[in-house]
Design a protein around this motif. Structure first.
Motif, short mmCIF file in Angstrom:
data_model
loop_
_atom_site.label_atom_id
_atom_site.label_comp_id
_atom_site.label_asym_id
_atom_site.label_seq_id
_atom_site.Cartn_x
_atom_site.Cartn_y
_atom_site.Cartn_z
N GLY A 274 0.79 -1.23 0.00
CA GLY A 274 0.00 0.00 0.00
C GLY A 274 0.82 1.28 0.00
N ALA A 275 1.89 1.31 -0.78
CA ALA A 275 2.75 2.49 -0.79
C ALA A 275 2.04 3.72 -1.35
N LEU A 276 1.26 3.56 -2.41
CA LEU A 276 0.54 4.70 -2.97
C LEU A 276 -0.53 5.19 -1.99
N HIS A 277 -1.21 4.27 -1.35
CA HIS A 277 -2.21 4.64 -0.35
C HIS A 277 -1.58 5.52 0.73
N ARG A 278 -0.37 5.14 1.17
CA ARG A 278 0.32 5.95 2.19
C ARG A 278 0.72 7.30 1.64
N ALA A 279 1.26 7.34 0.42
CA ALA A 279 1.69 8.62 -0.15
C ALA A 279 0.53 9.59 -0.23
N LEU A 280 -0.63 9.11 -0.67
CA LEU A 280 -1.80 9.98 -0.77
C LEU A 280 -2.27 10.44 0.61
N ALA A 281 -2.25 9.54 1.58
CA ALA A 281 -2.69 9.89 2.93
C ALA A 281 -1.77 10.93 3.56
N GLU A 282 -0.49 10.87 3.22
CA GLU A 282 0.49 11.77 3.80
C GLU A 282 0.70 13.04 2.96
N ALA A 287 6.10 7.15 -1.45
CA ALA A 287 6.30 6.62 -0.10
C ALA A 287 7.04 5.29 -0.15
N HIS A 288 7.74 5.00 0.94
CA HIS A 288 8.39 3.71 1.15
C HIS A 288 7.63 2.97 2.24
N VAL A 289 7.44 1.67 2.07
CA VAL A 289 6.75 0.86 3.08
C VAL A 289 7.50 -0.46 3.25
N THR A 290 7.25 -1.11 4.38
CA THR A 290 7.74 -2.47 4.58
C THR A 290 6.69 -3.43 4.07
N VAL A 291 7.08 -4.34 3.20
CA VAL A 291 6.13 -5.26 2.58
C VAL A 291 5.90 -6.47 3.49
N GLY A 292 4.65 -6.74 3.79
CA GLY A 292 4.29 -7.89 4.59
C GLY A 292 4.13 -9.14 3.74
N ALA A 293 3.76 -10.22 4.38
CA ALA A 293 3.58 -11.49 3.68
C ALA A 293 2.36 -11.43 2.78
N SER A 294 2.52 -11.87 1.53
CA SER A 294 1.43 -11.90 0.58
C SER A 294 1.82 -12.78 -0.60
N GLU A 295 0.82 -13.46 -1.16
CA GLU A 295 1.05 -14.23 -2.39
C GLU A 295 0.90 -13.35 -3.63
N ALA A 296 0.47 -12.11 -3.44
CA ALA A 296 0.28 -11.20 -4.57
C ALA A 296 1.59 -10.49 -4.89
N TYR A 297 2.56 -11.27 -5.35
CA TYR A 297 3.92 -10.74 -5.49
C TYR A 297 4.01 -9.65 -6.56
N SER A 298 3.14 -9.66 -7.54
CA SER A 298 3.25 -8.69 -8.62
C SER A 298 2.89 -7.27 -8.21
N ILE A 299 2.12 -7.10 -7.13
CA ILE A 299 1.71 -5.76 -6.71
C ILE A 299 2.16 -5.43 -5.29
N ALA A 300 2.94 -6.31 -4.67
CA ALA A 300 3.43 -6.04 -3.31
C ALA A 300 4.72 -5.23 -3.41
N SER A 301 4.57 -3.92 -3.54
CA SER A 301 5.69 -3.05 -3.86
C SER A 301 6.14 -2.25 -2.64
N PRO A 302 7.46 -2.17 -2.40
CA PRO A 302 7.96 -1.43 -1.25
C PRO A 302 8.02 0.08 -1.45
N VAL A 303 7.78 0.55 -2.67
CA VAL A 303 7.89 1.97 -2.95
C VAL A 303 6.87 2.34 -4.03
N SER A 304 6.39 3.56 -3.97
CA SER A 304 5.47 4.06 -5.00
C SER A 304 6.18 5.13 -5.82
#
Length: 405
Positions: A274-282, A287-304
């Motif tokens: 949710g890096a874009l979600h954070r960037a918009l909220a802030e 934004a940079h985020v720590t990526v949690g566990a997910s099988e959705a590897y194609s969209i689990a991005s640490p940066v927007s």
């Protein structure tokens, strides 16, 4: 493809639209005058829109298939294509459509991007291309490099899905599985030391390739041809390049006088990032985020990147986050409709369903499905148990599936 088919005039900073640059060379590290150590602002390609013939370009009788039909509104298509684009828009239920990008040559939306980025490499006279990718981007880049007769180096993760690894090796790419955090630094070294053309990101916050999102505009063009301007488009979102391309495509349709508005664009991100979600909220450009566990590897991005912020704000849309359970439910819904989507690719439909009663109801909506289910990490791990070849066993399994006489 003749170079003069394109009406592209140059590159423009998204950090400061008053800053222009020549069309060549492609600025693969973003705008050099507005970017800082913390934020890299992308550039976009500008066009001589006044020279375009919208009536001819969007005429229903024009042949579909390949980005060539949209050449005036794209960077020069100097690399040969593979028939990318012209993917179907499938009506899932009344008023809800799925744009199925798995029908592209390497089974994902990335083919639209790589037709443009590989063309940039050809135009720049590069000896080859290089990419850091855990999946679809690398597979597509390898295919378009092979088609253009260029070497391709792919830095992928140590746990790349089996289908992606098979794609990469089939196309003759040099495949280098490395730890996630090592991919971008190594990519930068290959570019600097060997002169290969980067078709993926090089910067701290995501800029990506200057020409890449231009290929994604054609998704919007095709939606417009099929249903006009929908009320909303729900887009699986990692770095935001597809999101930006869809928004820009509709903005161009309005600029050309073919549409009177643009749809709301909804970014559908994995809840594990949710890096874009954070960037918009802030209120930040990225934004940079720590990526949690997910099988959705194609969209689990640490940066927007800043492109996503522009698309959501410019369209009046929102950034939504969906978890793996919601993604699996949407993936199942698509499968029951005959569409086999990668888990990440189901994020568009998952985002729509997450809104419930708040979902747009003022016109049709389109959910982009970006890739085939063949690209999931667990592909091939489930095997159907053999059936004993007797009627009793067949009848038992049919009844278990709800099939009765």
């Amino acid at each position: 493809m003749a170079t003069d088919d394109s009406l592209a005039t140059g590159q423009r900073s998204l950090g400061d639209p008053a800053l222009d640059y020549p069309l060549w060379p492609p600025l693969t590290s973003g705008c050099p005058r507005t970017s800082t150590e913390d934020v890299s602002y992308p550039v976009e390609v500008g066009y001589a829109y006044d020279k375009a013939d919208p009536a001819d370009l969007f005429a229903p009788v024009r042949a579909r298939g390949g980005l060539e039909r949209w050449a005036p509104l794209l960077p020069p298509l100097l690399a040969p294509g593979l028939g990318e684009g012209a993917t179907p828009l499938v009506e899932l239920e009344p008023g809800v459509y799925v744009k199925d990008e798995s029908r592209n040559p390497t089974w994902s939306h990335k083919d639209r991007l790589n037709r443009c980025t590989t063309s940039a490499a050809v135009g720049a006279g590069a000896p080859g291309i290089a990419v850091a990718s855990s999946g679809n981007h690398g597979a597509s880049a390898a295919a378009y490099a092979a088609r253009a007769g260029l070497p391709c180096v792919v830095f992928t993760g140590p746990d790349a899905p089996p289908a992606v690894d098979a794609f990469l090796n089939a196309y003759g790419a040099v495949v280098l599985p490395v730890p996630w955090e090592a991919r971008w630094p190594l990519l930068r070294q290959v570019v600097e030391r060997l002169g290969l053309h980067p078709v993926s990101n090089l910067t701290t916050t995501h800029t990506g390739h200057a020409y890449g999102p231009e290929g994604y505009k054609t998704v919007a063009y095709e939606i417009f041809q099929d249903v006009g301007v929908p009320s909303a488009v729900f887009v699986p979102t990692g770095y935001g390049e597809l999101l930006f391309g869809v928004w820009k495509g509709f903005e161009e349709l309005r600029r050309l006088g073919l549409a009177d508005r643009v749809p709301r664009v909804f970014a559908c991100e994995s809840a594990a990032s949710g890096a874009l979600h954070r960037a918009l909220a802030e209120g930040a450009p990225a934004a940079h985020v720590t990526v949690g566990a997910s099988e959705a590897y194609s969209i689990a991005s640490p940066v927007s990147g800043y492109r996503g912020v522009l698309a959501v704000r410019g369209s009046g849309g929102r950034a939504l986050t969906v978890d793996d359970r919601q993604l699996a439910e949407a993936q199942g819904e698509l499968a029951r409709a005959g569409l086999w989507a990668e888990l990440s690719a189901a994020a568009g439909l998952a985002g729509l369903r997450s809104l419930g009663a708040q979902a747009p109801d003022d016109g049709p909506v389109v959910c982009v499905s970006t890739s085939s289910g063949f690209k999931d990490k667990g592909m091939g791990s489930h095997r159907t148990a053999p059936a004993v070849p007797t009627w009793e066993e067949v009848e038992r399994r049919l009844r278990a599936a709800g099939i009765t006489g």
